[in-house]
Motif scaffolding. Structure first.
Motif, PDB file in Angstrom:
ATOM      1  N   THR A 294       0.832  -1.203   0.000  1.00  0.00           N
ATOM      2  CA  THR A 294       0.000   0.000   0.000  1.00  0.00           C
ATOM      3  C   THR A 294       0.864   1.250   0.000  1.00  0.00           C
ATOM      4  O   THR A 294       0.570   2.231  -0.703  1.00  0.00           O
ATOM      5  CB  THR A 294      -0.940  -0.002   1.215  1.00  0.00           C
TER       6      THR A 294
ATOM      7  N   GLY B  20      -1.567  -4.714  -1.959  1.00  0.00           N
ATOM      8  CA  GLY B  20      -1.861  -3.495  -1.237  1.00  0.00           C
ATOM      9  C   GLY B  20      -3.318  -3.119  -1.430  1.00  0.00           C
ATOM     10  O   GLY B  20      -4.101  -3.864  -2.033  1.00  0.00           O
ATOM     11  N   ASP B  21      -3.680  -1.948  -0.933  1.00  0.00           N
ATOM     12  CA  ASP B  21      -5.069  -1.510  -1.027  1.00  0.00           C
ATOM     13  C   ASP B  21      -5.563  -1.433  -2.468  1.00  0.00           C
ATOM     14  O   ASP B  21      -6.745  -1.646  -2.736  1.00  0.00           O
ATOM     15  CB  ASP B  21      -5.224  -0.131  -0.367  1.00  0.00           C
ATOM     16  N   LYS B  22      -4.660  -1.113  -3.403  1.00  0.00           N
ATOM     17  CA  LYS B  22      -5.061  -0.929  -4.800  1.00  0.00           C
ATOM     18  C   LYS B  22      -4.694  -2.115  -5.689  1.00  0.00           C
ATOM     19  O   LYS B  22      -4.876  -2.058  -6.905  1.00  0.00           O
ATOM     20  CB  LYS B  22      -4.422   0.345  -5.351  1.00  0.00           C
TER      21      LYS B  22
ATOM     22  N   GLU C 275      -2.678  -7.734   4.823  1.00  0.00           N
ATOM     23  CA  GLU C 275      -1.410  -7.019   4.716  1.00  0.00           C
ATOM     24  C   GLU C 275      -0.991  -6.588   6.122  1.00  0.00           C
ATOM     25  O   GLU C 275      -1.607  -5.716   6.739  1.00  0.00           O
ATOM     26  CB  GLU C 275      -1.591  -5.799   3.816  1.00  0.00           C
TER      27      GLU C 275
END
Length: 315
Positions: free
Chosen positions: A126, A158-160, A186
């Motif tokens: 992230t 990660g978040d994306k 994560e």
């Protein structure tokens, strides 16, 4: 969106240190065409030294058909290094600003179908992918050192990151001869490093308090749990140790010992939910195998490890 992981033949490895060099050696030993990106030409000698050291062990273990050091290309231009890459293993220095800048450039250069795996051990994806134009194909692919010998690679997005990229990376690393662990969340330090860090902190406490020397600690580990862990991890070792009752017997009988001062790490509360999750997890690993069969397999594998160590030390 992503190619068949079994069709990958060209890998780019970024980084000249022990991890970057170790990854390059691993991929070469598996028969891949490898382009190694070094930040500076001055890093070439150190990189080649790591590669030569690794190649001796890899040759002893057995190389894939067609594997050769001749499949290696070393460059110092990033665009050149990424040209034609089908997968990228990034092992740049553990500094967030360096990795973010690198991923920003790679996001602009690489086709979106090329997955990028980071060897980072202390940063999250992230954080790393924050300025990348194509963060959906970036994942953590954290190895254990040396990456050319130890098969573990911990994978998390990660978040994306797109879930498909995480799944693709898991399949690719498995085909490439690694033992992939797809993480559920994560977290800093991933799985293996967190466990290793807990052991390390307890060792430091004992040395600081004059309870044991570094030699005492290493003797205890090398002649105690370490050979067994080659065959069984911590959970299954305790599951099999308690006979037919397995982990349920272990936790029900020895659960109160979690409150004893055997470690300076605070133990979690042994709730019924935690107890059942541990029991169910170990039963799932064991499947229909009887504990006596698992114990026999454990013993055979420990004997094999001990024989290999004795042969190596006597030679």
């Amino acid at each position: 969106m992503y190619p068949d992981p079994g069709s990958i033949t060209r890998v780019t490895s970024i980084g000249a240190g022990p991890i970057g060099g170790g990854w390059a050696a691993h991929f070469l030993a598996r028969g891949y065409d490898v382009t190694a990106y070094l930040h500076d030409e001055a890093e070439r000698d150190a990189f080649n030294s790591i590669l030569q050291t690794a190649w001796g062990s890899l040759t002893d273990l057995g190389l894939a058909e067609g594997a050769s050091l001749d499949l290696l290309r070393i460059v110092t231009d990033l665009e050149d290094a990424l040209d034609g890459a089908e997968f990228v293993q990034e092992s740049a220095p553990e500094r967030l600003e360096i990795k973010q800048a690198l991923y920003k450039r790679m996001g602009d250069i690489l086709p979106p179908s090329v997955v990028v795996g980071s060897s980072t051990s202390g940063l999250t994806m992230t954080e790393i992918q924050a300025t990348c134009a194509t963060p959906e194909r970036t994942v953590i692919g954290h190895p254990f050192n040396p990456p050319y010998l130890l098969p573990l690679v911990e994978i998390v997005g990660g978040d994306k990151t797109a879930p498909d990229a995480v799944d693709w990376a898991g399949r690719f690393y498995e085909i490439a001869g690694k033992a992939p662990l797809l993480m559920k969340k994560e977290i800093p330090g991933f799985v293996a490093t967190r466990l290793q860090e807990a052991l390390w902190r307890e060792a430091l406490h004992m040395v600081a308090n004059g309870e044991a020397t570094p030699e005492d600690i290493d003797i205890a580990l090398m002649n105690g749990p370490a050979p067994r862990m080659v065959s069984q991890g911590q959970c299954m070792a305790f599951h099999v140790a308690c006979g037919a009752g397995g982990m349920a017997t272990n936790l029900d009988q020895f659960g109160p010992a979690l409150k004893l001062p055997w470690t300076r790490l605070e133990a979690p509360e042994l709730t019924r939910d935690l107890r059942d999750r541990m029991v169910d997890g170990c039963n799932a690993i064991a499947g229909d195998r009887h504990f006596e069969d698992m114990a026999a397999q454990r013993d055979r594998e420990i004997v094999a490890v001990l024989r290999a160590l004795r042969q190596s030390r006597s030679g």
